[in-house]
Design a protein around this motif. Structure first.
Motif, PDB file in Angstrom:
ATOM      1  N   ARG A   1       0.835  -1.202   0.000  1.00 23.43           N
ATOM      2  CA  ARG A   1       0.000   0.000   0.000  1.00 23.43           C
ATOM      3  C   ARG A   1       0.873   1.257   0.000  1.00 23.43           C
ATOM      4  NH1 ARG A   1      -5.359  -1.041   1.978  1.00 23.43           N
ATOM      5  NH2 ARG A   1      -5.675  -3.301   1.895  1.00 23.43           N
ATOM      6  N   PRO A   2       0.597   2.203  -0.909  1.00 23.97           N
ATOM      7  CA  PRO A   2       1.327   3.482  -0.898  1.00 23.97           C
ATOM      8  C   PRO A   2       0.727   4.428   0.142  1.00 23.97           C
ATOM      9  CG  PRO A   2      -0.208   3.464  -2.716  1.00 23.97           C
ATOM     10  CD  PRO A   2      -0.335   2.117  -2.049  1.00 23.97           C
ATOM     11  N   LEU A   3       0.705   3.980   1.388  1.00 24.57           N
ATOM     12  CA  LEU A   3       0.126   4.751   2.482  1.00 24.57           C
ATOM     13  C   LEU A   3       1.217   5.126   3.477  1.00 24.57           C
ATOM     14  CD1 LEU A   3      -3.073   2.583   3.154  1.00 24.57           C
ATOM     15  CD2 LEU A   3      -2.936   4.722   1.863  1.00 24.57           C
ATOM     16  N   ASP A   4       1.069   6.274   4.095  1.00 26.23           N
ATOM     17  CA  ASP A   4       2.069   6.773   5.029  1.00 26.23           C
ATOM     18  C   ASP A   4       1.780   6.247   6.433  1.00 26.23           C
ATOM     19  OD1 ASP A   4       3.941   8.131   6.465  1.00 26.23           O
ATOM     20  OD2 ASP A   4       3.401  10.129   5.722  1.00 26.23           O
ATOM     21  N   PRO A   5       2.639   5.380   6.977  1.00 31.65           N
ATOM     22  CA  PRO A   5       2.393   4.842   8.319  1.00 31.65           C
ATOM     23  C   PRO A   5       2.598   5.858   9.427  1.00 31.65           C
ATOM     24  CG  PRO A   5       4.475   4.024   7.461  1.00 31.65           C
ATOM     25  CD  PRO A   5       3.826   4.784   6.344  1.00 31.65           C
ATOM     26  N   TYR A   6       2.989   7.083   9.063  1.00 36.60           N
ATOM     27  CA  TYR A   6       3.168   8.143  10.045  1.00 36.60           C
ATOM     28  C   TYR A   6       1.826   8.719  10.501  1.00 36.60           C
ATOM     29  CZ  TYR A   6       5.770  12.085  12.113  1.00 36.60           C
ATOM     30  OH  TYR A   6       6.337  12.989  12.976  1.00 36.60           O
ATOM     31  N   LYS A   7       0.752   8.373   9.779  1.00 40.07           N
ATOM     32  CA  LYS A   7      -0.540   9.011  10.031  1.00 40.07           C
ATOM     33  C   LYS A   7      -1.553   8.035  10.620  1.00 40.07           C
ATOM     34  CE  LYS A   7       0.049  12.260   6.195  1.00 40.07           C
ATOM     35  NZ  LYS A   7      -0.503  12.733   4.906  1.00 40.07           N
ATOM     36  N   TRP A   8      -2.381   8.558  11.511  1.00 45.81           N
ATOM     37  CA  TRP A   8      -3.493   7.775  12.064  1.00 45.81           C
ATOM     38  C   TRP A   8      -4.383   7.241  10.954  1.00 45.81           C
ATOM     39  CZ3 TRP A   8      -4.207   5.690  16.546  1.00 45.81           C
ATOM     40  CH2 TRP A   8      -3.815   6.302  17.730  1.00 45.81           C
ATOM     41  N   SER A   9      -4.671   8.085   9.973  1.00 43.95           N
ATOM     42  CA  SER A   9      -5.661   7.738   8.953  1.00 43.95           C
ATOM     43  C   SER A   9      -5.295   6.471   8.196  1.00 43.95           C
ATOM     44  CB  SER A   9      -5.830   8.899   7.966  1.00 43.95           C
ATOM     45  OG  SER A   9      -4.585   9.241   7.372  1.00 43.95           O
TER      46      SER A   9
ATOM     47  N   LEU B   1       8.900   8.599  16.606  1.00 41.04           N
ATOM     48  CA  LEU B   1       7.919   7.537  16.402  1.00 41.04           C
ATOM     49  C   LEU B   1       8.041   6.458  17.466  1.00 41.04           C
ATOM     50  CD1 LEU B   1       7.749   7.008  12.532  1.00 41.04           C
ATOM     51  CD2 LEU B   1       5.907   7.710  14.051  1.00 41.04           C
ATOM     52  N   LEU B   2       9.266   6.090  17.819  1.00 46.84           N
ATOM     53  CA  LEU B   2       9.460   5.099  18.869  1.00 46.84           C
ATOM     54  C   LEU B   2       8.816   5.576  20.164  1.00 46.84           C
ATOM     55  CD1 LEU B   2      10.727   2.488  19.948  1.00 46.84           C
ATOM     56  CD2 LEU B   2      12.848   3.762  20.333  1.00 46.84           C
ATOM     57  N   SER B   3       9.016   6.837  20.491  1.00 47.55           N
ATOM     58  CA  SER B   3       8.409   7.406  21.689  1.00 47.55           C
ATOM     59  C   SER B   3       6.889   7.372  21.604  1.00 47.55           C
ATOM     60  CB  SER B   3       8.895   8.846  21.883  1.00 47.55           C
ATOM     61  OG  SER B   3       8.300   9.433  23.015  1.00 47.55           O
ATOM     62  N   GLN B   4       6.354   7.693  20.441  1.00 46.39           N
ATOM     63  CA  GLN B   4       4.905   7.678  20.262  1.00 46.39           C
ATOM     64  C   GLN B   4       4.340   6.268  20.425  1.00 46.39           C
ATOM     65  OE1 GLN B   4       2.538  10.473  19.156  1.00 46.39           O
ATOM     66  NE2 GLN B   4       4.161  11.253  20.469  1.00 46.39           N
TER      67      GLN B   4
ATOM     68  N   SER C   1       1.652  17.873  19.292  1.00 45.03           N
ATOM     69  CA  SER C   1       0.738  18.965  18.988  1.00 45.03           C
ATOM     70  C   SER C   1       0.192  18.915  17.573  1.00 45.03           C
ATOM     71  CB  SER C   1       1.450  20.304  19.197  1.00 45.03           C
ATOM     72  OG  SER C   1       2.536  20.428  18.308  1.00 45.03           O
ATOM     73  N   GLN C   2       0.570  17.925  16.797  1.00 45.29           N
ATOM     74  CA  GLN C   2       0.099  17.851  15.426  1.00 45.29           C
ATOM     75  C   GLN C   2      -1.079  16.899  15.319  1.00 45.29           C
ATOM     76  OE1 GLN C   2       3.229  16.824  12.770  1.00 45.29           O
ATOM     77  NE2 GLN C   2       4.530  18.517  13.347  1.00 45.29           N
ATOM     78  N   PRO C   3      -2.238  17.382  14.897  1.00 50.87           N
ATOM     79  CA  PRO C   3      -3.373  16.477  14.721  1.00 50.87           C
ATOM     80  C   PRO C   3      -3.109  15.490  13.603  1.00 50.87           C
ATOM     81  CG  PRO C   3      -3.839  18.631  13.770  1.00 50.87           C
ATOM     82  CD  PRO C   3      -2.533  18.758  14.509  1.00 50.87           C
ATOM     83  N   GLY C   4      -3.616  14.287  13.769  1.00 49.17           N
ATOM     84  CA  GLY C   4      -3.489  13.293  12.722  1.00 49.17           C
ATOM     85  C   GLY C   4      -2.236  12.458  12.800  1.00 49.17           C
ATOM     86  N   ILE C   5      -1.382  12.716  13.795  1.00 46.12           N
ATOM     87  CA  ILE C   5      -0.160  11.943  13.935  1.00 46.12           C
ATOM     88  C   ILE C   5      -0.381  10.852  14.969  1.00 46.12           C
ATOM     89  CG2 ILE C   5       2.295  12.066  14.508  1.00 46.12           C
ATOM     90  CD1 ILE C   5       1.499  13.501  11.939  1.00 46.12           C
ATOM     91  N   ILE C   6       0.317   9.733  14.803  1.00 44.55           N
ATOM     92  CA  ILE C   6       0.171   8.617  15.721  1.00 44.55           C
ATOM     93  C   ILE C   6       0.436   9.067  17.142  1.00 44.55           C
ATOM     94  CG2 ILE C   6       1.208   6.423  16.418  1.00 44.55           C
ATOM     95  CD1 ILE C   6       1.644   5.862  13.473  1.00 44.55           C
ATOM     96  N   GLY C   7      -0.456   8.690  18.048  1.00 40.32           N
ATOM     97  CA  GLY C   7      -0.310   9.048  19.454  1.00 40.32           C
ATOM     98  C   GLY C   7      -1.307  10.118  19.823  1.00 40.32           C
TER      99      GLY C   7
END
Length: 373
Positions: free
Chosen positions: A104-112, A152-155, A356-362
């Motif tokens: 999948r060409p999806l970004d694993p950095y995002k909740w979505s 990301l590890l921290s999240q 503080s960024q919406p949509g990011i993991i965590g």
């Protein structure tokens, strides 16, 4: 089924050198070495055809191939958006088992990305309580050696504490490739000058086990009961790209009984953050600095175990930190907003902050109860 991935030096002849150098993650380039390390660690015992593997930033697919060969999972989802990596995965990895691999060409950095996956049939595992058993219907893998890997590890560790994201399904194991520098910090023991807040927090909610390490790390790390496969510097050329640095493979296993309840995780995270802001300062000064009068209820907690005049926050175990926090939470005169104010001041200068960024993991700063469900 097509042939296995070639050695990286053969693969690199096919790729443009500019594309390889532009991809900043460290690659573990020997699938057989990874299989040997995973078998030795026993980290994947009991996983198999019923498992869904979520594979974030699989790089050129060598670790992915090793895990896939061991498990033959019902679904192995590869998530990466870097074009040249995507091409290698599409042409050389997916054809090996097209019914299981799902690129999948999806970004694993995002909740979505994960919200989207879990709406699909067969992609959402059964929920399990945080009990004696791991939820072996899911395994999460990620290469965190690139930019943003530490955050990301921290999240991910924080998500265990909150029991959200993949941990809404129970005790889901994670397998990470990290840099040797990160490993030194993560495996630092109480009292080490390298010990960081992340190390202290991680062991509150998880057991961190080394699977594959570089031999030079031995003098700097305490692996506890771990018995990882070691790669000598002479073997770096066959095992890693770029070979000069190497990578470390770790298994992160959520604890059955976390030292801090999920409902208290937010305040615990801030509590430890405040203490480690002056981590080399004597503990008695740190506790006084938490809030006026805080020393009185906290002093009895560890008075028979440590010398408050010489002990520093970096000297405390995760269990000791958790007990101090419990006493602070139980203190009826605890100011409600002191730690939050300090937390926000600490982040005020950071222009790009995951929290503080919406949509990011965590969990976001204003949305501590959010879970990806």
């Amino acid at each position: 089924m097509s042939a296995r991935l070639p050695r990286f030096n053969e693969l690199s002849n096919v790729l443009k050198r500019s594309h390889i150098s532009a991809y900043t993650r460290i690659n573990i380039t020997d699938s057989d070495l990874v299989v040997r390390a995973l078998e030795r660690s026993g980290s994947l015992n009991g996983y198999g055809r019923d498992t869904i593997v979520l594979d974030a930033y699989p790089s050129y697919g060598y670790v992915s191939q090793a895990v896939h060969d061991m498990l033959r999972p019902r679904k192995h989802v590869l998530l990466d958006i870097y074009p040249q990596v995507y091409k290698v995965l599409q042409e050389m990895v997916v054809p090996q088992d097209p019914t299981s691999y799902d690129l999948r060409p999806l970004d694993p950095y995002k909740w979505s990305t994960f919200d989207h996956l879990w709406t699909e049939e067969g992609m959402k595992p059964q929920k399990m309580p945080f009990g004696p058993e791991f939820n072996k219907e899911m395994l999460f893998i990620a290469n965190l050696t690139g930019s943003g890997g530490t955050q990301l590890l921290s999240q991910y560790i924080n998500c265990i504490g909150y029991r959200n994201w993949i941990f809404q399904f129970g005790r889901v194991k994670m397998l990470f490739a990290i840099t040797p520098r990160e490993a030194k910090l993560l495996f630092s023991t109480p009292g080490s000058t390298r010990r960081t807040r992340l190390s202290a927090i991680a062991y509150t909610v998880a057991d961190i086990k080394p699977v594959l390490v570089t031999e030079p790390l031995r003098k700097d790390c305490d692996y506890g009961d771990g018995d990882p496969v070691e790669v000598s510097e002479e073997e770096f050329g066959d095992a890693f790209y770029p070979k000069k640095s190497g990578a470390v493979l770790i298994a992160v296993e959520p604890k059955e009984n976390m030292l801090v309840e999920a409902s208290d995780w937010y305040s615990y995270h801030l509590f430890v953050r405040n203490l480690f802001a002056t981590r080399a300062t004597p503990l008695i000064k740190c506790l006084r600095g938490l809030s006026p009068g805080a020393l009185e209820p906290l002093y009895p907690v560890l008075k028979d175990e440590v010398d408050y005049e010489t002990t520093r926050p970096v000297d405390l175990t995760a269990e000791q930190l958790a007990r101090l926090h419990r006493a602070y939470e139980d203190w009826p005169f605890k100011p409600k907003n002191v730690m939050w104010s300090a937390f926000m001041e600490d982040f005020a200068e950071a222009e790009h902050t995951l929290v503080s960024q919406p949509g990011i993991i965590g969990p976001a700063a204003d949305d501590t109860e959010r879970s990806s469900s």
